[in-house]
Scaffold this motif. Structure first.
Motif, PDB file in Angstrom:
ATOM      1  N   THR A  18       0.846  -1.199   0.000  1.00 50.77           N
ATOM      2  CA  THR A  18       0.000   0.000   0.000  1.00 50.77           C
ATOM      3  C   THR A  18       0.884   1.252   0.000  1.00 50.77           C
ATOM      4  OG1 THR A  18      -0.073  -0.006   2.400  1.00 50.77           O
ATOM      5  CG2 THR A  18      -1.831  -1.205   1.279  1.00 50.77           C
ATOM      6  N   GLY A  53      -8.841   0.259   9.951  1.00 53.54           N
ATOM      7  CA  GLY A  53      -7.974  -0.683   9.240  1.00 53.54           C
ATOM      8  C   GLY A  53      -6.558  -0.189   9.060  1.00 53.54           C
ATOM      9  N   GLY A  55      -3.638  -1.532   9.108  1.00 54.46           N
ATOM     10  CA  GLY A  55      -2.606  -2.371   8.493  1.00 54.46           C
ATOM     11  C   GLY A  55      -1.424  -2.589   9.421  1.00 54.46           C
ATOM     12  N   GLU A  85      -9.413  -2.056  14.445  1.00 55.25           N
ATOM     13  CA  GLU A  85      -8.697  -3.168  13.809  1.00 55.25           C
ATOM     14  C   GLU A  85      -9.259  -4.502  14.300  1.00 55.25           C
ATOM     15  OE1 GLU A  85      -7.266  -5.232  11.697  1.00 55.25           O
ATOM     16  OE2 GLU A  85      -5.805  -3.643  11.349  1.00 55.25           O
ATOM     17  N   HIS A 143      -7.788   4.303   4.766  1.00 50.32           N
ATOM     18  CA  HIS A 143      -6.967   4.106   3.565  1.00 50.32           C
ATOM     19  C   HIS A 143      -6.933   2.629   3.225  1.00 50.32           C
ATOM     20  CE1 HIS A 143      -3.102   3.478   1.360  1.00 50.32           C
ATOM     21  NE2 HIS A 143      -3.722   4.368   0.615  1.00 50.32           N
TER      22      HIS A 143
HETATM   23  N1  SAH Z   1      -4.589   1.159   5.861  1.00 48.13           N
HETATM   24  C1  SAH Z   1      -3.497   0.212   5.773  1.00 48.13           C
HETATM   25  C2  SAH Z   1      -3.940  -1.249   5.589  1.00 48.13           C
HETATM   26  C3  SAH Z   1      -4.979  -1.592   4.609  1.00 48.13           C
HETATM   27  S1  SAH Z   1      -5.390  -3.316   4.634  1.00 48.13           S
HETATM   28  C4  SAH Z   1      -2.528   0.616   4.694  1.00 48.13           C
HETATM   29  O1  SAH Z   1      -2.857   1.483   3.908  1.00 48.13           O
HETATM   30  O2  SAH Z   1      -1.425   0.092   4.643  1.00 48.13           O
HETATM   31  C5  SAH Z   1      -6.972  -3.355   5.414  1.00 48.13           C
HETATM   32  C6  SAH Z   1      -6.961  -3.182   6.908  1.00 48.13           C
HETATM   33  O3  SAH Z   1      -8.317  -3.240   7.384  1.00 48.13           O
HETATM   34  C7  SAH Z   1      -6.216  -4.249   7.708  1.00 48.13           C
HETATM   35  O4  SAH Z   1      -5.616  -3.636   8.815  1.00 48.13           O
HETATM   36  C8  SAH Z   1      -7.354  -5.185   8.154  1.00 48.13           C
HETATM   37  O5  SAH Z   1      -7.019  -6.017   9.226  1.00 48.13           O
HETATM   38  C9  SAH Z   1      -8.438  -4.187   8.447  1.00 48.13           C
HETATM   39  N2  SAH Z   1      -9.815  -4.704   8.403  1.00 48.13           N
HETATM   40  C10 SAH Z   1     -10.360  -5.498   7.462  1.00 48.13           C
HETATM   41  N3  SAH Z   1     -11.674  -5.699   7.727  1.00 48.13           N
HETATM   42  C11 SAH Z   1     -11.963  -4.980   8.838  1.00 48.13           C
HETATM   43  C12 SAH Z   1     -13.153  -4.761   9.600  1.00 48.13           C
HETATM   44  N4  SAH Z   1     -14.301  -5.313   9.260  1.00 48.13           N
HETATM   45  N5  SAH Z   1     -13.080  -3.949  10.680  1.00 48.13           N
HETATM   46  C13 SAH Z   1     -11.906  -3.367  11.045  1.00 48.13           C
HETATM   47  N6  SAH Z   1     -10.751  -3.541  10.360  1.00 48.13           N
HETATM   48  C14 SAH Z   1     -10.773  -4.339   9.280  1.00 48.13           C
END
Ligand code: SAH
Length: 369
Positions: A18, A53, A55, A85, A143
């Motif tokens: 990402t 989320g 990451g 998260e 993001h």
């Molecule tokens: N924003 C970060 C990661 C994106 S990946 C970056 O840009 O690098 C998606 C993220 O959302 C991960 O941390 C994953 O564990 C989280 N995620 C996925 N489904 C979710 C949900 N239903 N509720 C909360 N977090 C979630």
């Protein structure tokens, strides 16, 4: 049993990479966006930074570095960080990244499941759901979050809308296949907009619910939300796909082992804000970052870096983020803002007595006074 709760491979060694993992500049410019909005909104004495989320936690880390560098600007403001998260593995990685691992589980009666203090001295809390985050003036960030949430797929047929469902292939053992529902399903009745003109649509109701919550919270307590993701404004049809080890992966094979993703439909998010807030965008990532001053930031970093390898890395990551054929065009920025941030509430009555509202950075050029 989901991908994120078991595997969740963000980063070079994972399944997908990402923007914050590519370049520190990405998170720094987003940090500046929040400071610029905080200033435009009259420098409230406290705000929560809420990331959905996070990451590996890299984006928050880069934002907090900007907050530290601008500590004199933020000195009278009480800032806290709230991470939503679901993945136990990723929340551990975030804890190490942001606090050096100094976290503690929260007592049962608290809404957060974990808490700690960032390396820069800011309290951080972890939650599983946006509803657990305490109310209050908040800046939200999502993001590459909405693209990870599950979608429904629908196909227009001669008999009307049908839902695309996943079935077990009767001919091949352990093989899944797509089928069309024989009749309308509850989802076809509830999730397709009456004015829909496409023949195939993907709808993410969970994203709709979360945007409704964000819009209600911003309307009530103030703040703003910045959403960045690959997506479209209600034009694309079949975007559902899988990634494993940075390669496209059949979404139906070995479920749970690949990152499943669908483009975010920003027109749907705009509808789901239900007029509770104003919306800006979607605007292409390369335009947003350019407006935020990425070129100037790149020049400063290039001037400060002595060795060729670092300079090449800086130029390469700039190209990844900005090149229209890489991430520059397919990633978009979208914001939810209180109505009064864009239009004076009493503009109609006394338009001449008000000073103009400062433009929203990123969607316009950044003007920091
Ligand atoms: N924003 C970060 C990661 C994106 S990946 C970056 O840009 O690098 C998606 C993220 O959302 C991960 O941390 C994953 O564990 C989280 N995620 C996925 N489904 C979710 C949900 N239903 N509720 C909360 N977090 C979630």
């Amino acid at each position: 049993q989901g991908y994120y709760t078991r595997r969740g491979g963000v980063g070079e060694s994972g399944d997908f990479i990402t923007s914050p993992e590519i370049s520190q500049v990405f998170g720094e410019l987003i940090g500046i966006w929040y400071i610029s909005e905080w200033m435009a909104m009259g420098k409230p004495t406290t705000f929560q930074l809420v990331e959905l989320g996070p990451g590996r936690g890299t984006l928050t880390e880069d934002i907090l570095r900007v907050f530290k560098q601008l500590a004199s600007v933020l000195s009278k403001c009480d800032v806290s960080v709230h991470l939503v998260e679901v993945s136990p593995k990723l929340s551990e990685i975030q804890a190490v990244m942001l606090t050096g691992g100094k976290v503690q589980p929260s007592p049962e009666d608290e809404s957060a499941y974990m808490k700690g203090i960032s390396k820069t001295g800011i309290p951080i809390f972890w939650y599983r759901d946006i509803q657990d985050v305490p109310p209050g003036y908040s800046f939200y960030l999502a993001h590459e979050f909405f693209d990870a949430l599950p979608i429904h797929k629908f196909q227009r047929t001669e008999k009307g809308w049908r839902e695309v469902l996943v079935d077990i292939d009767p001919e091949v053992p352990d093989q899944l296949r797509f089928v069309l529902s024989p009749s309308r399903t509850p989802a076809t009745q509830n999730f397709i907009q009456p004015e829909e003109t496409r023949d195939h649509v993907e709808v993410c109701p969970e994203a709709g619910v979360i945007v409704q919550r964000l819009a209600s919270r911003i309307e009530k307590d103030g703040g703003a939300a910045l959403v960045a993701d690959y997506g479209h404004d209600g034009t694309k049809t079949d975007t559902f796909r899988g990634f494993r080890n940075h390669k496209l992966h059949d979404v139906l094979s070995a479920p749970g082992t690949a990152d499943l993703t669908a483009d975010v439909d920003f027109s749907y998010l705009r509808k789901m804000a239900q007029g509770k807030t104003a919306t800006l965008g979607p605007i292409k990532q390369r335009e947003f970052l350019k407006n935020m001053g990425i070129d100037l930031r790149l020049q400063v970093l290039l001037q400060n870096s002595g060795d060729t390898a670092t300079r090449e890395q800086l130029l390469h990551s700039y190209d990844m983020l900005m090149n229209p054929e890489k991430m520059g065009d397919c990633f978009n920025f979208f914001a939810l803002l209180p109505h009064h941030r864009l239009v004076h509430p009493d503009k109609k009555d006394k338009p001449e007595s008000k000073s103009p509202l400062p433009p929203v950075a990123g969607f316009n050029e950044l003007l920091l006074k």
